[in-house]
Design an enzyme around this catalytic site. Structure first.
Site, PDB file in Angstrom:
ATOM      1  N   ARG A  57       0.800  -1.224   0.000  1.00  0.00           N
ATOM      2  CA  ARG A  57       0.000   0.000   0.000  1.00  0.00           C
ATOM      3  C   ARG A  57       0.833   1.274   0.000  1.00  0.00           C
ATOM      4  NH1 ARG A  57      -2.699  -4.087   1.639  1.00  0.00           N
ATOM      5  NH2 ARG A  57      -0.735  -4.581   2.627  1.00  0.00           N
ATOM      6  N   THR A  58       1.796   1.366   0.903  1.00  0.00           N
ATOM      7  CA  THR A  58       2.506   2.642   1.061  1.00  0.00           C
ATOM      8  C   THR A  58       3.263   2.976  -0.224  1.00  0.00           C
ATOM      9  OG1 THR A  58       2.731   2.062   3.377  1.00  0.00           O
ATOM     10  CG2 THR A  58       4.023   3.924   2.609  1.00  0.00           C
ATOM     11  N   LYS A  86      27.103  -3.883  -3.063  1.00  0.00           N
ATOM     12  CA  LYS A  86      28.564  -3.871  -3.268  1.00  0.00           C
ATOM     13  C   LYS A  86      29.282  -3.282  -2.064  1.00  0.00           C
ATOM     14  CE  LYS A  86      27.556  -2.399  -7.927  1.00  0.00           C
ATOM     15  NZ  LYS A  86      27.690  -1.178  -8.738  1.00  0.00           N
ATOM     16  N   ARG A 107      11.395   3.738   3.470  1.00  0.00           N
ATOM     17  CA  ARG A 107      10.979   2.745   4.478  1.00  0.00           C
ATOM     18  C   ARG A 107      12.205   1.893   4.800  1.00  0.00           C
ATOM     19  NH1 ARG A 107       5.816  -1.233   4.500  1.00  0.00           N
ATOM     20  NH2 ARG A 107       4.867   0.743   5.106  1.00  0.00           N
ATOM     21  N   HIS A 135       5.095   5.851  11.497  1.00  0.00           N
ATOM     22  CA  HIS A 135       4.562   5.715  10.136  1.00  0.00           C
ATOM     23  C   HIS A 135       3.584   6.887   9.947  1.00  0.00           C
ATOM     24  CE1 HIS A 135       3.383   4.008   6.434  1.00  0.00           C
ATOM     25  NE2 HIS A 135       3.005   2.808   6.800  1.00  0.00           N
TER      26      HIS A 135
END
Ligand code: CP
Length: 307
Positions: A57-58, A86, A107, A135
């Site tokens: 969703r986000t 890397k 996130r 959030h």
């Protein structure tokens, strides 16, 4: 008041007035979010979408919001395809996103990463979830959903149910609901209670939350039941998880005790804490809530980008 250039890492970064400004603007964005009206407010702007943790969703609603407003999106949903693999450090990754874009959405599983990104980036940084921390954009769309469904926040009796220890959405939401004078009831297994500092924040804002394990009693006169899943991925000890799994469920039997106009919300994803038969009832607003992520994130993006 202008939100142009502002980082949104925690809901605490926003005043009550700024929250209302975002929510009011989100209402105007609904026809654009549905594709019924064109508004190219963010033409030429680029969003860097940096997802170090899974999301449906986000991430997708931020991308939809940007595209609907005429902007474009770069980024990744899987950090293993980036130069982090890397050995590049995260600060340099943030610097690169900052150089290539106008706004960064991040996130990350580690609490505090979004705040750190905001320190290094010139562009506004929006926290899309940091570990068990915050959030804020979910919180804004949750507030928006209650406003759209109930018409007000003040005086609403809101029951927060589930994993209140690790669930970041309820941490932001409890604070914001207290800010707007809602009544709060916390229902959770003993081991997953709301952290003490969040309870103290609510008390400081003049709202004393009630904590209980009696869900049936708690929902009797509730206006909103906000359900969360148990955050399996955040348990340091899997045996702790196995002790609480399946300890609560919202089903038709439980809802017999609720008011007719109780709304059931959930940030999603759900596992088995809401029975699918609830989906067909008038109580269920969780899919509408997920859609609301688009107009709310359109509003946030256009405000921080000064669109
Ligand atoms: N509510 C929420 O944050 O959902 P996702 O994890 O799918 O983004």
């Amino acid at each position: 008041m202008s939100l142009k250039g502002k980082d949104i890492v925690s809901i605490r970064d926003l005043s009550k007035g700024e929250i209302l400004e975002i929510l009011n603007h989100a209402k105007e964005m609904i026809p654009v979010a549905k594709g019924k009206k064109k508004l190219k407010l963010l033409e030429g702007k680029i969003l860097a979408s940096l997802f170090f943790e899974p999301s449906t969703r986000t991430r997708l609603s931020f991308e939809t919001a940007m595209h609907r407003l005429g902007g474009s999106v770069i980024g990744f949903a899987d950090p293993s395809i980036t130069s982090l693999r890397k050995g590049e450090n995260i600060v340099d990754t943030i610097r690169m996103a900052d150089a290539y874009s106008d706004v960064i959405v991040i996130r990350h599983p580690k609490e505090g990463t979004a705040r750190m990104a905001a320190e290094f980036a010139e562009a506004p940084v929006i926290n899309a979830g940091d570990g068990a921390g915050r959030h804020p954009t979910q919180c804004l769309l949750d507030l928006f959903t209650i406003l759209m469904e109930k018409g007000k926040l003040e005086g609403m009796k809101v029951v927060l149910l589930g994993d209140l220890k690790y669930g970041r959405t309820v941490h932001s939401l409890a604070y914001a609901l207290a800010l707007f004078g809602a009544e709060l009831v916390f229902v959770s297994p003993e081991s997953l209670r709301m952290p003490k500092e969040i309870v103290e924040d609510c008390i400081e804002l003049g709202v004393e939350p009630v904590s209980t394990t009696d869900l049936e009693k708690a929902i009797r006169d509730a206006d909103v039941l906000y359900v969360t899943r148990i955050q399996k991925e955040r348990f340091p000890d899997p045996t702790e998880y196995s002790r609480v799994i399946g300890s609560y469920k919202v089903d038709m039997n439980l809802l017999k005790h609720a008011k007719e106009d109780l709304i059931v919300m959930h940030p999603l994803p759900r596992i088995d804490e809401i029975s699918p038969e609830v989906d067909k009832t008038r109580h269920a607003v969780y899919f509408k809530q997920a859609f609301n992520g688009v107009p709310v994130r359109m509003s946030i993006l256009s405000k921080v980008l000064g669109g």
